[in-house]
Scaffold this motif. Sequence first.
Motif, PDB file in Angstrom:
ATOM      1  N   ALA A 263       0.840  -1.204   0.000  1.00 19.29           N
ATOM      2  CA  ALA A 263       0.000   0.000   0.000  1.00 19.29           C
ATOM      3  C   ALA A 263       0.869   1.245   0.000  1.00 19.29           C
ATOM      4  O   ALA A 263       2.017   1.212   0.440  1.00 19.29           O
ATOM      5  CB  ALA A 263      -0.925   0.004   1.212  1.00 19.29           C
ATOM      6  N   MET A 264       0.303   2.328  -0.502  1.00 17.34           N
ATOM      7  CA  MET A 264       1.002   3.613  -0.497  1.00 17.34           C
ATOM      8  C   MET A 264      -0.012   4.715  -0.283  1.00 17.34           C
ATOM      9  O   MET A 264      -1.098   4.712  -0.872  1.00 17.34           O
ATOM     10  CB  MET A 264       1.746   3.829  -1.822  1.00 17.34           C
ATOM     11  N   ALA A 265       0.319   5.673   0.587  1.00 16.34           N
ATOM     12  CA  ALA A 265      -0.577   6.783   0.893  1.00 16.34           C
ATOM     13  C   ALA A 265       0.104   8.109   0.574  1.00 16.34           C
ATOM     14  O   ALA A 265       1.289   8.278   0.845  1.00 16.34           O
ATOM     15  CB  ALA A 265      -0.984   6.749   2.363  1.00 16.34           C
ATOM     16  N   VAL A 266      -0.657   9.042   0.011  1.00 12.29           N
ATOM     17  CA  VAL A 266      -0.130  10.374  -0.299  1.00 12.29           C
ATOM     18  C   VAL A 266      -1.197  11.417  -0.008  1.00 12.29           C
ATOM     19  O   VAL A 266      -2.386  11.110   0.066  1.00 12.29           O
ATOM     20  CB  VAL A 266       0.311  10.503  -1.777  1.00 12.29           C
ATOM     21  N   GLY A 267      -0.751  12.656   0.155  1.00 13.15           N
ATOM     22  CA  GLY A 267      -1.676  13.767   0.308  1.00 13.15           C
ATOM     23  C   GLY A 267      -1.787  14.520  -1.004  1.00 13.15           C
ATOM     24  O   GLY A 267      -0.771  14.825  -1.639  1.00 13.15           O
ATOM     25  N   ILE A 268      -3.002  14.794  -1.424  1.00 12.50           N
ATOM     26  CA  ILE A 268      -3.255  15.542  -2.660  1.00 12.50           C
ATOM     27  C   ILE A 268      -3.949  16.851  -2.304  1.00 12.50           C
ATOM     28  O   ILE A 268      -4.907  16.864  -1.530  1.00 12.50           O
ATOM     29  CB  ILE A 268      -4.120  14.734  -3.646  1.00 12.50           C
ATOM     30  N   ALA A 269      -3.449  17.942  -2.861  1.00  9.18           N
ATOM     31  CA  ALA A 269      -3.966  19.272  -2.542  1.00  9.18           C
ATOM     32  C   ALA A 269      -5.485  19.354  -2.717  1.00  9.18           C
ATOM     33  O   ALA A 269      -6.046  18.809  -3.672  1.00  9.18           O
ATOM     34  CB  ALA A 269      -3.281  20.311  -3.429  1.00  9.18           C
TER      35      ALA A 269
ATOM     36  N   TYR B 114      -7.322   3.605  -4.704  1.00 10.19           N
ATOM     37  CA  TYR B 114      -6.915   3.134  -6.027  1.00 10.19           C
ATOM     38  C   TYR B 114      -6.419   1.700  -5.877  1.00 10.19           C
ATOM     39  O   TYR B 114      -5.848   1.337  -4.842  1.00 10.19           O
ATOM     40  CB  TYR B 114      -5.790   3.995  -6.610  1.00 10.19           C
ATOM     41  N   ILE B 115      -6.651   0.898  -6.893  1.00  7.96           N
ATOM     42  CA  ILE B 115      -6.190  -0.487  -6.886  1.00  7.96           C
ATOM     43  C   ILE B 115      -5.253  -0.690  -8.068  1.00  7.96           C
ATOM     44  O   ILE B 115      -5.532  -0.262  -9.192  1.00  7.96           O
ATOM     45  CB  ILE B 115      -7.370  -1.474  -6.968  1.00  7.96           C
ATOM     46  N   SER B 116      -4.124  -1.346  -7.817  1.00  7.97           N
ATOM     47  CA  SER B 116      -3.145  -1.593  -8.879  1.00  7.97           C
ATOM     48  C   SER B 116      -2.445  -2.921  -8.623  1.00  7.97           C
ATOM     49  O   SER B 116      -2.487  -3.461  -7.510  1.00  7.97           O
ATOM     50  CB  SER B 116      -2.118  -0.457  -8.928  1.00  7.97           C
ATOM     51  N   ASP B 117      -1.801  -3.431  -9.665  1.00 12.15           N
ATOM     52  CA  ASP B 117      -1.059  -4.688  -9.531  1.00 12.15           C
ATOM     53  C   ASP B 117       0.288  -4.485  -8.846  1.00 12.15           C
ATOM     54  O   ASP B 117       0.919  -5.442  -8.412  1.00 12.15           O
ATOM     55  CB  ASP B 117      -0.826  -5.323 -10.909  1.00 12.15           C
ATOM     56  N   GLU B 118       0.749  -3.233  -8.779  1.00 14.82           N
ATOM     57  CA  GLU B 118       2.036  -2.945  -8.155  1.00 14.82           C
ATOM     58  C   GLU B 118       2.108  -1.482  -7.743  1.00 14.82           C
ATOM     59  O   GLU B 118       1.329  -0.650  -8.217  1.00 14.82           O
ATOM     60  CB  GLU B 118       3.185  -3.261  -9.127  1.00 14.82           C
ATOM     61  N   LEU B 119       3.049  -1.175  -6.865  1.00  7.25           N
ATOM     62  CA  LEU B 119       3.274   0.214  -6.463  1.00  7.25           C
ATOM     63  C   LEU B 119       4.059   0.932  -7.556  1.00  7.25           C
ATOM     64  O   LEU B 119       4.885   0.322  -8.234  1.00  7.25           O
ATOM     65  CB  LEU B 119       4.062   0.272  -5.149  1.00  7.25           C
ATOM     66  N   PRO B 120       3.810   2.212  -7.760  1.00  8.43           N
ATOM     67  CA  PRO B 120       4.583   2.962  -8.759  1.00  8.43           C
ATOM     68  C   PRO B 120       6.042   3.071  -8.335  1.00  8.43           C
ATOM     69  O   PRO B 120       6.341   3.273  -7.154  1.00  8.43           O
ATOM     70  CB  PRO B 120       3.903   4.332  -8.782  1.00  8.43           C
ATOM     71  N   LEU B 121       6.949   2.936  -9.292  1.00 11.46           N
ATOM     72  CA  LEU B 121       8.374   2.960  -9.006  1.00 11.46           C
ATOM     73  C   LEU B 121       9.040   4.194  -9.596  1.00 11.46           C
ATOM     74  O   LEU B 121       8.633   4.691 -10.645  1.00 11.46           O
ATOM     75  CB  LEU B 121       9.055   1.705  -9.569  1.00 11.46           C
TER      76      LEU B 121
ATOM     77  N   ARG C 273       6.484   7.842  -3.932  1.00 14.71           N
ATOM     78  CA  ARG C 273       5.259   8.601  -3.655  1.00 14.71           C
ATOM     79  C   ARG C 273       5.050   9.713  -4.685  1.00 14.71           C
ATOM     80  O   ARG C 273       3.922  10.024  -5.066  1.00 14.71           O
ATOM     81  CB  ARG C 273       5.314   9.205  -2.255  1.00 14.71           C
ATOM     82  N   GLY C 274       6.141  10.344  -5.074  1.00 16.07           N
ATOM     83  CA  GLY C 274       6.034  11.418  -6.062  1.00 16.07           C
ATOM     84  C   GLY C 274       5.420  10.933  -7.358  1.00 16.07           C
ATOM     85  O   GLY C 274       4.626  11.640  -8.003  1.00 16.07           O
ATOM     86  N   GLN C 275       5.793   9.731  -7.748  1.00 20.88           N
ATOM     87  CA  GLN C 275       5.241   9.141  -8.969  1.00 20.88           C
ATOM     88  C   GLN C 275       3.743   8.909  -8.830  1.00 20.88           C
ATOM     89  O   GLN C 275       2.969   9.171  -9.761  1.00 20.88           O
ATOM     90  CB  GLN C 275       5.953   7.820  -9.268  1.00 20.88           C
ATOM     91  N   LEU C 276       3.322   8.434  -7.644  1.00 25.97           N
ATOM     92  CA  LEU C 276       1.892   8.216  -7.419  1.00 25.97           C
ATOM     93  C   LEU C 276       1.138   9.538  -7.467  1.00 25.97           C
ATOM     94  O   LEU C 276       0.050   9.622  -8.056  1.00 25.97           O
ATOM     95  CB  LEU C 276       1.666   7.529  -6.075  1.00 25.97           C
TER      96      LEU C 276
END
Length: 220
Positions: A135-141, A184-191, A199-202
Amino acid sequence: GTDLIDIYGLTETATCDFFSFPEDYAKYPGCIGRPSPNVSFRIVDAYDAPVLSGTLGELQIHSPYLMIGYLDEPELTTTALSDGWLKTGDLVRLIDGSVVELMGRSKEIISRGGNKVTPGELEQLLCSHPDISAAMAVGIADTVLGERIHVLVVPRTGTSLDIASLKKYLESRLEKFKQPDTYYISDELPLGRTGKADRGQLKMMIQSGAIASASAATRV
């Protein structure tokens, strides 16, 4: 028959600062372990004052291997060091009096409606769900709350992840202000370019619309 040891270290300290051995790794998932010999640490608030055990703060390290400073960067050196302690920028908390749990980076803190949320806490809880492998979490403005919480989850192979069930799972385990707004659901985390989860990529994917939300409605 080989044991894995998790090692935490920084370029600025030129050494391995913390070790998480197998006996601790299973008991304290998400922790960086205990300090190496001759390495001291403290967990402090924004004013470099020690925080109580179990309270979130910045990890600072002192050791005989610590750098003198950054070459030809006196201002950066002053910012990074405090009375001989290196400001790592990592947010941690102390578990059971001697084990350090990594919660995220200070610059990655999500500020939702004035409440501070660490991505690491969300990610650890999400990964405790039996159907989630990463899992990955980010803040979006956001114009109303400053930032909203967006999370991407990677289902375990052979499972069918239901977002509605996931929300109920989090409701009983997480404060209301920390509940994700969008999934969001994905097969992998963004690299990123280094091959590490980024995280920046996400953030870029979300802001550009390159990834579609798994939950059409966001909460208010």
